[in-house]
Design an enzyme around this catalytic site. Structure first.
Site, mmCIF file in Angstrom:
data_model
loop_
_atom_site.group_PDB
_atom_site.id
_atom_site.type_symbol
_atom_site.label_atom_id
_atom_site.label_comp_id
_atom_site.label_asym_id
_atom_site.label_seq_id
_atom_site.Cartn_x
_atom_site.Cartn_y
_atom_site.Cartn_z
ATOM 1 N N CYS A 79 0.833 -1.197 0.000
ATOM 2 C CA CYS A 79 0.000 0.000 0.000
ATOM 3 C C CYS A 79 0.876 1.258 0.000
ATOM 4 O O CYS A 79 1.583 1.509 -0.964
ATOM 5 C CB CYS A 79 -0.999 -0.033 1.156
ATOM 6 S SG CYS A 79 -2.332 1.196 0.978
ATOM 7 N N HIS A 183 -3.842 -4.563 -0.254
ATOM 8 C CA HIS A 183 -3.416 -5.168 1.008
ATOM 9 C C HIS A 183 -3.541 -6.687 0.926
ATOM 10 O O HIS A 183 -4.631 -7.222 1.124
ATOM 11 C CB HIS A 183 -4.288 -4.658 2.164
ATOM 12 C CG HIS A 183 -4.021 -3.251 2.561
ATOM 13 N ND1 HIS A 183 -3.036 -2.909 3.464
ATOM 14 C CD2 HIS A 183 -4.598 -2.090 2.170
ATOM 15 C CE1 HIS A 183 -3.023 -1.592 3.619
ATOM 16 N NE2 HIS A 183 -3.958 -1.073 2.850
ATOM 17 N N GLU A 185 -2.622 -8.790 3.081
ATOM 18 C CA GLU A 185 -2.982 -9.304 4.406
ATOM 19 C C GLU A 185 -4.462 -9.141 4.711
ATOM 20 O O GLU A 185 -4.958 -9.702 5.700
ATOM 21 C CB GLU A 185 -2.129 -8.614 5.493
ATOM 22 C CG GLU A 185 -2.528 -7.201 5.857
ATOM 23 C CD GLU A 185 -2.119 -6.138 4.847
ATOM 24 O OE1 GLU A 185 -2.400 -4.946 5.114
ATOM 25 O OE2 GLU A 185 -1.526 -6.476 3.799
#
Length: 201
Positions: A79, A183, A185
């Site tokens: 990001c 992202h 994650e």
């Protein structure tokens, strides 16, 4: 061991949690020796370009990141961590980025019917052979939150793209340096596979 660079940015814990779920040994740190000695390094990021660069300089991490890249250690920006790897950003005029990669970070232009920031799930067009995306189907969905986007100078660096008002370079690969605007994650099983691919480099 994977070093997650701590420069007081948000989102560190979610990256650490995702890596732990994959069985990876990782540490959140700003210690230069630990980062330089790691097998792989991740630069997460949530926040503003200028503020992040000020903190990276304050903690002496800009040169550490440049050294990591120069040694060939696999490095992943996430990001804001992607945006910081480039020369500059419209978000913070006059602030110099880390400059590992060539390109510019520009603001997503307004368009009726669209909200900024670009927030939520969007599909990505994956370039054949992109190392971060092994085993991932083209047009898979990942999670974005951003108001600024990358226009890379070199098409060969672009590993994945998406569209939101404009074409967006969503991921880049250049030697040992990788980065994602989205992202991983927070991107479910697809994101975990991307992180697994990075860990397996």
């Amino acid at each position: 061991m994977i070093a997650i660079i701590d420069y007081d940015a948000g989102n560190l814990k979610s990256v650490e949690k995702a890596l732990v779920s994959l069985g990876e040994d990782c540490i959140v740190t700003r210690d230069a020796e630990t980062i330089l000695g790691a097998d792989k390094v991740i630069l997460p990021g949530v926040g503003a370009f200028g503020d992040a660069m000020e903190k990276l300089h304050r903690f002496g991490l800009v040169e550490v990141i440049r050294k990591v890249a120069a040694t060939g250690t696999p490095f992943l920006g996430i990001c804001l961590g992607l945006q910081l790897l480039f020369r500059s950003s419209d978000e913070s005029p006059g602030v110099e980025g880390i400059g590992l990669l060539d390109g510019e970070i520009v603001s997503i232009p307004p368009k009726e019917g669209y909200k900024i920031p670009h927030m939520g799930w969007n599909s990505i067009e994956i370039k054949e052979g992109a190392r971060l995306f092994r085993g991932i189907e083209n047009q898979s969905y990942v999670y974005f939150v951003h108001s600024y986007y990358l226009k890379a100078d070199h098409p060969e660096d672009v590993a994945a793209t998406t569209d939101y008002i404009v074409p967006i370079h969503a991921s880049v690969e250049h030697g040992n340096v990788f980065a994602c605007q989205f992202h991983p994650e927070k991107s479910g099983d697809v994101g975990l596979q991307i992180l697994r691919n990075f860990c397996d480099l």
